[in-house]
Design an enzyme around this catalytic site. Structure first.
Site, PDB file in Angstrom:
ATOM      1  N   GLU A 337       0.799  -1.231   0.000  1.00 45.67           N
ATOM      2  CA  GLU A 337       0.000   0.000   0.000  1.00 45.67           C
ATOM      3  C   GLU A 337       0.834   1.284   0.000  1.00 45.67           C
ATOM      4  O   GLU A 337       0.530   2.223   0.732  1.00 45.67           O
ATOM      5  CB  GLU A 337      -0.934   0.014   1.226  1.00 45.67           C
ATOM      6  CG  GLU A 337      -1.913  -1.134   1.226  1.00 45.67           C
ATOM      7  CD  GLU A 337      -2.754  -1.202   2.485  1.00 45.67           C
ATOM      8  OE1 GLU A 337      -3.954  -1.471   2.353  1.00 45.67           O
ATOM      9  OE2 GLU A 337      -2.216  -1.004   3.591  1.00 45.67           O
TER      10      GLU A 337
HETATM   11  C1  TNX Z   1      -4.182  -4.195   4.822  1.00 45.85           C
HETATM   12  S1  TNX Z   1      -2.445  -6.462   4.428  1.00 45.85           S
HETATM   13  C2  TNX Z   1      -2.929  -3.863   5.287  1.00 45.85           C
HETATM   14  C3  TNX Z   1      -2.777  -3.357   6.654  1.00 45.85           C
HETATM   15  C4  TNX Z   1      -4.082  -3.243   7.374  1.00 45.85           C
HETATM   16  C5  TNX Z   1      -4.958  -4.423   7.030  1.00 45.85           C
HETATM   17  C6  TNX Z   1      -6.249  -4.436   7.766  1.00 45.85           C
HETATM   18  C7  TNX Z   1      -1.438  -5.372   4.275  1.00 45.85           C
HETATM   19  C8  TNX Z   1      -0.181  -5.777   3.754  1.00 45.85           C
HETATM   20  N1  TNX Z   1      -1.778  -4.117   4.596  1.00 45.85           N
HETATM   21  O1  TNX Z   1      -2.099  -2.133   6.641  1.00 45.85           O
HETATM   22  O2  TNX Z   1      -3.851  -3.213   8.733  1.00 45.85           O
HETATM   23  O3  TNX Z   1      -5.212  -4.401   5.649  1.00 45.85           O
HETATM   24  O4  TNX Z   1      -6.980  -5.564   7.470  1.00 45.85           O
END
Ligand code: TNX
Length: 532
Positions: A337
């Site tokens: 992300e």
């Molecule tokens: C996605 S999974 C994220 C996290 C959040 C999570 C909550 C991932 C690699 N990144 O930053 O905490 O979703 O479900």
């Protein structure tokens, strides 16, 4: 995926209910031995038969000629069994054919590999054999599950302490079987992490991935950048006090995990998810200005300054100090992300950071977005997509796997323990959908991503993100009963996969969790026995 994530953070439940279970009174009737085919994760081969072994006040735990590690496993077993049985269970290195016998080597044990074991139980003894101490430890978990659930209570209970007769021969399907705990969104202290480690060990997981940094908090002391923790660790989601691990705390966790045969994989998430670090050191920001600390739950708004040399001085120091206190082979560099980092910057950053991890003797793991950059030889990618993940994104991952990048499979709509079970779950998120107990168990890590070669799957992981979770009781409510399902996918042969049989075995774990003080979610999909 981004739009969906942001939307879902808006839907996030903040007024989370608590999930503590009142411990029920101990059962009055003498409990029966658990049959061999009730163990979770399902063993590779079970041959029931013969009379049971009954633990008594004269039972000894033998580690004939045992080395220090085998003796430690024996001591651990004695520590588990003494409170509820009231027996003294002395540990001895003297050989003998009675009692509980833990043995390294001999009798075909080489075939059992690094983690396998064989357990033979009959009227005179229960013998666990393994090639390595890790195998003995896993065998001890099986032995423990063969005893009645009340053995988990910490005060003396009425017996009888029978272990069903027969043989279990058991080796794992995958070498990497992990759970992740996010200590950044909410901080969890050493005691809480140890408690979780003990729960992971019961299901033969062998890796604890700690998500140590994120926008809301930096949780690990780095001597060369002290404000990371003094400032960056000072709060958490919702604005509470936060906290962090000193180096001594971290070493204590690593050591405790090792005593339960779990390896710690530390994660520093970068170049996104870095607000806590950026807020601690103005010079890490492109504009030289430190943003305020962040206590909300959005994602994708922060980024390290990719063109700046200072960024790599920082990364080098952090990776060097973290690698020095991490005995395991992996170091997780995040990479998910990074919505505020341009694609070119993301690729440039990952190109620079992966060699730093190698320089300090570690193998890098990155979230699967790394597959869209240049995963270095040996780097592992952790897949966290879900049904709605685009074909292009999946293709990047399968192509990387075809070129040798090994994968940890942790699909958000299967293995994410922070997803709500259903619409009524008071805690957790729902951006990947609801994840029922069946949904979390009923899939195959080997075929989840078509086109990935069999050898390309290193194993599975169950992440537990903590935007909505701040107590051990809440962690446990989300992890149980789904965590054992992921553990089973990691351990048990694919041929044993069967939802109906699994849920019956899972149901039998309920009284054990009651005895351990784990307030689990009593999913209607599982035929729990009535509480006594
Ligand atoms: C996605 S999974 C994220 C996290 C959040 C999570 C909550 C991932 C690699 N990144 O930053 O905490 O979703 O479900």
């Amino acid at each position: 995926m981004r739009r969906r994530r942001l939307l879902c953070s808006l839907l996030l439940v903040t007024a989370a209910g608590t999930a503590t279970a009142a411990a029920p009174p101990p059962a009055a009737a003498a409990p029966a031995a658990t049959p061999l085919d009730r163990v979770v994760p399902a063993p590779a081969a079970v041959h029931p038969g013969g009379d049971p072994y009954t633990l008594g006040d004269r039972t000894t735990i033998r580690v004939p000629g045992g080395g220090a590690e085998a003796r430690q496993v024996a001591g651990y077993l004695a520590g588990l069994l003494r409170p509820a049985t009231g027996f003294s269970l002395p540990v001895t290195t003297r050989s003998g054919s009675d009692g509980i016998v833990l043995k390294i080597g001999g009798k075909d044990t080489a075939k059992l590999g690094a983690e396998g074991y064989r357990l033979e139980s009959g009227p005179r003894s229960v013998t666990v054999r393994a090639a390595r101490p890790a195998g003995l430890f896993h065998g001890v978990q099986t032995l423990r599950q063969l005893l009645p659930p009340s053995v988990e209570r910490r005060t003396e209970q009425p017996g009888a302490w029978r272990i069903a007769g027969g043989t279990v021969t058991d080796t794992p399907r995958y070498g990497y079987r992990a759970a992740m705990l996010d200590v950044s969104r909410h901080f969890f202290g050493v005691r809480q992490v140890k408690r979780y480690i003990d729960q992971l060990a019961l299901y033969k997981l062998n890796t604890l991935h700690l998500h140590l940094s994120d926008d809301q908090g930096w949780r690990i002391a780095i001597d060369s950048w002290p404000k990371l923790t003094s400032h960056g660790g000072s709060t958490q989601v919702g604005g509470g006090r936060g906290g962090f691990f000193t180096k001594a705390d971290y070493r204590e966790i690593v050591k405790y995990a090792a005593s339960r045969y779990l390896t710690v994989v530390p994660e520093i998430d970068m170049p996104g998810h870095t607000n806590a670090a950026l807020s601690s050191y103005a010079e890490l920001n492109c504009d030289g200005k430190a943003p305020p600390l962040y206590t909300g739950t959005d994602v994708g708004f922060s980024s390290f300054c990719v063109p700046k040399k200072k960024t790599y001085d920082f990364v080098d120091d952090v990776v060097r100090e973290l690698a020095a206190m991490t005995p395991g082979r992996y170091l997780h560099i995040g990479g998910d992300e990074a919505h505020s980092t341009s694609h070119d910057d993301y690729v440039a950053f990952m190109d620079k950071v992966q060699p730093v991890v190698a320089k300090y003797g570690k193998t890098a793991i990155g979230w699967h977005q790394l597959a869209g950059a240049h995963p270095a030889k040996g780097t592992v990618a952790q897949y966290w997509g879900y049904d709605a993940t685009s074909a292009d994104e999946r293709k990047e991952v399968t192509e990387a796997a075809a070129h040798g990048t090994r994968l940890i499979i942790s699909p958000a709509d299967r293995s994410y323990l922070d997803m709500k079970y259903d619409k009524n779950t008071p805690l957790g998120l729902a951006w990947a959908g609801y994840v029922s107990v069946r949904r979390s168990y009923d899939w195959n890590p080997a075929t989840y991503l078509p086109g990935v070669p069999e050898k390309g799957v290193l194993g599975v992981e169950a992440p537990l993100w903590t935007e909505t979770l701040s107590t051990s009781a809440q962690l446990e409510y989300m992890a149980f009963p789904r965590l054992p399902g992921i553990a089973e996918l990691g351990w048990s042969p694919a041929s044993s996969h069967d939802w109906d049989r699994y849920r019956a075995r899972l149901a039998a774990q309920g009284p054990r969790w009651d005895a351990m003080g784990i307030g689990y979610y009593r999913s209607p999909e599982v035929p729990w026995p009535g509480r006594s």
